[in-house]
Design a protein around this motif. Structure first.
Motif, short mmCIF file in Angstrom:
data_model
loop_
_atom_site.label_atom_id
_atom_site.label_comp_id
_atom_site.label_asym_id
_atom_site.label_seq_id
_atom_site.Cartn_x
_atom_site.Cartn_y
_atom_site.Cartn_z
N LEU A 1 32.49 47.82 62.20
CA LEU A 1 33.43 48.25 63.21
C LEU A 1 34.84 48.29 62.64
CD1 LEU A 1 33.51 48.99 66.26
CD2 LEU A 1 34.00 46.59 66.70
N MET A 2 35.19 47.32 61.84
CA MET A 2 36.53 47.26 61.25
C MET A 2 36.76 48.36 60.22
SD MET A 2 38.28 45.03 62.75
CE MET A 2 39.68 45.01 61.65
N ARG A 3 35.69 48.86 59.63
CA ARG A 3 35.83 49.92 58.63
C ARG A 3 36.04 51.31 59.26
NH1 ARG A 3 31.71 46.82 56.06
NH2 ARG A 3 30.13 48.23 56.85
N LEU A 4 35.82 51.42 60.58
CA LEU A 4 35.99 52.71 61.24
C LEU A 4 37.47 53.08 61.33
CD1 LEU A 4 33.48 52.38 64.23
CD2 LEU A 4 33.17 53.67 62.12
N SER A 5 37.72 54.35 61.28
CA SER A 5 39.10 54.84 61.44
C SER A 5 39.50 54.72 62.91
CB SER A 5 39.19 56.29 60.98
OG SER A 5 38.46 57.12 61.87
N ASP A 6 40.81 54.86 63.17
CA ASP A 6 41.30 54.81 64.54
C ASP A 6 40.68 55.93 65.38
OD1 ASP A 6 42.81 52.55 64.07
OD2 ASP A 6 44.65 53.68 63.65
N ALA A 7 40.52 57.11 64.76
CA ALA A 7 39.91 58.24 65.47
C ALA A 7 38.45 57.95 65.84
CB ALA A 7 40.00 59.50 64.62
N ALA A 8 37.70 57.34 64.90
CA ALA A 8 36.30 57.00 65.17
C ALA A 8 36.21 55.93 66.26
CB ALA A 8 35.61 56.53 63.90
N LEU A 9 37.11 54.97 66.22
CA LEU A 9 37.13 53.96 67.28
C LEU A 9 37.43 54.59 68.63
CD1 LEU A 9 39.00 51.04 65.47
CD2 LEU A 9 36.61 51.05 66.22
N ALA A 10 38.37 55.53 68.66
CA ALA A 10 38.70 56.22 69.90
C ALA A 10 37.49 57.00 70.43
CB ALA A 10 39.89 57.16 69.69
N ASP A 11 36.69 57.55 69.52
CA ASP A 11 35.48 58.29 69.93
C ASP A 11 34.49 57.40 70.67
OD1 ASP A 11 36.38 60.69 68.93
OD2 ASP A 11 35.20 60.57 67.07
N ILE A 12 34.44 56.12 70.31
CA ILE A 12 33.51 55.21 70.99
C ILE A 12 34.20 54.40 72.08
CG2 ILE A 12 31.89 55.08 69.05
CD1 ILE A 12 33.08 52.34 68.36
N LEU B 1 37.15 52.54 71.90
CA LEU B 1 37.78 51.27 71.54
C LEU B 1 39.13 51.53 70.88
CD1 LEU B 1 34.82 49.27 69.95
CD2 LEU B 1 35.81 48.95 72.21
N THR B 2 39.99 50.55 71.01
CA THR B 2 41.27 50.60 70.28
C THR B 2 41.14 49.71 69.06
OG1 THR B 2 42.20 48.71 71.46
CG2 THR B 2 42.55 50.88 72.46
N ARG B 3 42.09 49.83 68.14
CA ARG B 3 42.09 48.98 66.95
C ARG B 3 42.21 47.51 67.36
NH1 ARG B 3 40.01 49.16 62.36
NH2 ARG B 3 40.55 51.34 62.35
N THR B 4 43.01 47.23 68.38
CA THR B 4 43.18 45.86 68.87
C THR B 4 41.86 45.29 69.39
OG1 THR B 4 45.46 46.38 69.48
CG2 THR B 4 44.49 44.40 70.45
N GLN B 5 41.11 46.08 70.13
CA GLN B 5 39.82 45.63 70.64
C GLN B 5 38.83 45.39 69.50
OE1 GLN B 5 39.30 49.01 73.26
NE2 GLN B 5 39.42 47.67 75.09
N ALA B 6 38.87 46.26 68.49
CA ALA B 6 37.98 46.10 67.34
C ALA B 6 38.33 44.82 66.58
CB ALA B 6 38.08 47.30 66.41
N GLU B 7 39.62 44.55 66.42
CA GLU B 7 40.04 43.33 65.74
C GLU B 7 39.66 42.09 66.53
OE1 GLU B 7 44.19 44.04 65.12
OE2 GLU B 7 43.83 45.31 63.36
N GLU B 8 39.76 42.17 67.84
CA GLU B 8 39.35 41.05 68.69
C GLU B 8 37.85 40.79 68.55
OE1 GLU B 8 39.09 40.19 73.44
OE2 GLU B 8 40.89 41.21 72.70
N GLU B 9 37.08 41.85 68.53
CA GLU B 9 35.63 41.70 68.34
C GLU B 9 35.32 41.13 66.96
OE1 GLU B 9 31.76 41.52 69.37
OE2 GLU B 9 33.39 42.08 70.71
N TYR B 10 36.06 41.56 65.96
CA TYR B 10 35.86 41.05 64.61
C TYR B 10 36.13 39.55 64.55
CZ TYR B 10 36.36 40.29 59.61
OH TYR B 10 36.23 39.81 58.34
N ARG B 11 37.17 39.10 65.23
CA ARG B 11 37.47 37.66 65.25
C ARG B 11 36.34 36.87 65.87
NH1 ARG B 11 42.60 39.65 66.24
NH2 ARG B 11 42.39 39.44 68.51
N ASN B 12 35.56 37.49 66.76
CA ASN B 12 34.40 36.82 67.37
C ASN B 12 33.31 36.54 66.33
OD1 ASN B 12 35.45 36.68 69.94
ND2 ASN B 12 34.55 38.63 70.56
N SER B 13 33.36 37.23 65.20
CA SER B 13 32.31 37.01 64.18
C SER B 13 32.41 35.62 63.57
CB SER B 13 32.39 38.08 63.09
OG SER B 13 33.58 37.96 62.35
#
Length: 85
Positions: free
Chosen positions: A56-67, A69-81
């Motif tokens: 998820l963290m390797r996705l571009s901002d555009a790819a995250l927007a397609d699914i 999510l924002t970069r902030t949400q992706a980073e929050e999810e990554y911290r859950n790891s």
């Protein structure tokens, strides 16, 4: 009861081992096997989630927007790891 291999090696498919030489798991052994299996499943789940969050963290901002999510949400999810579940 300990396991002892069959004294003669059988190479044909029709060879059967007598019931006295077959391995029998005690209830205690079965309990340990279930616990080990449960831990292995848990560990595999943790590794799978970690890999997904890293992807998820390797996705571009555009790819995250397609699914959605924002970069902030992706980073929050990554911290859950770093939490087990």
């Amino acid at each position: 009861m300990s396991y002892s291999p069959h004294p003669t090696q059988c190479l044909s498919a029709s060879c059967e081992v007598s019931s006295s030489t077959q391995r029998r798991d005690t209830p205690h052994q079965a309990s340990w096997m279930k616990q080990i299996n449960s831990f292995a499943n848990f560990f595999a789940l943790v590794l799978q989630r970690r890999a997904q969050r890293r992807a998820l963290m390797r996705l571009s901002d555009a790819a995250l927007a397609d699914i959605g999510l924002t970069r902030t949400q992706a980073e929050e999810e990554y911290r859950n790891s770093f939490h087990l579940l």
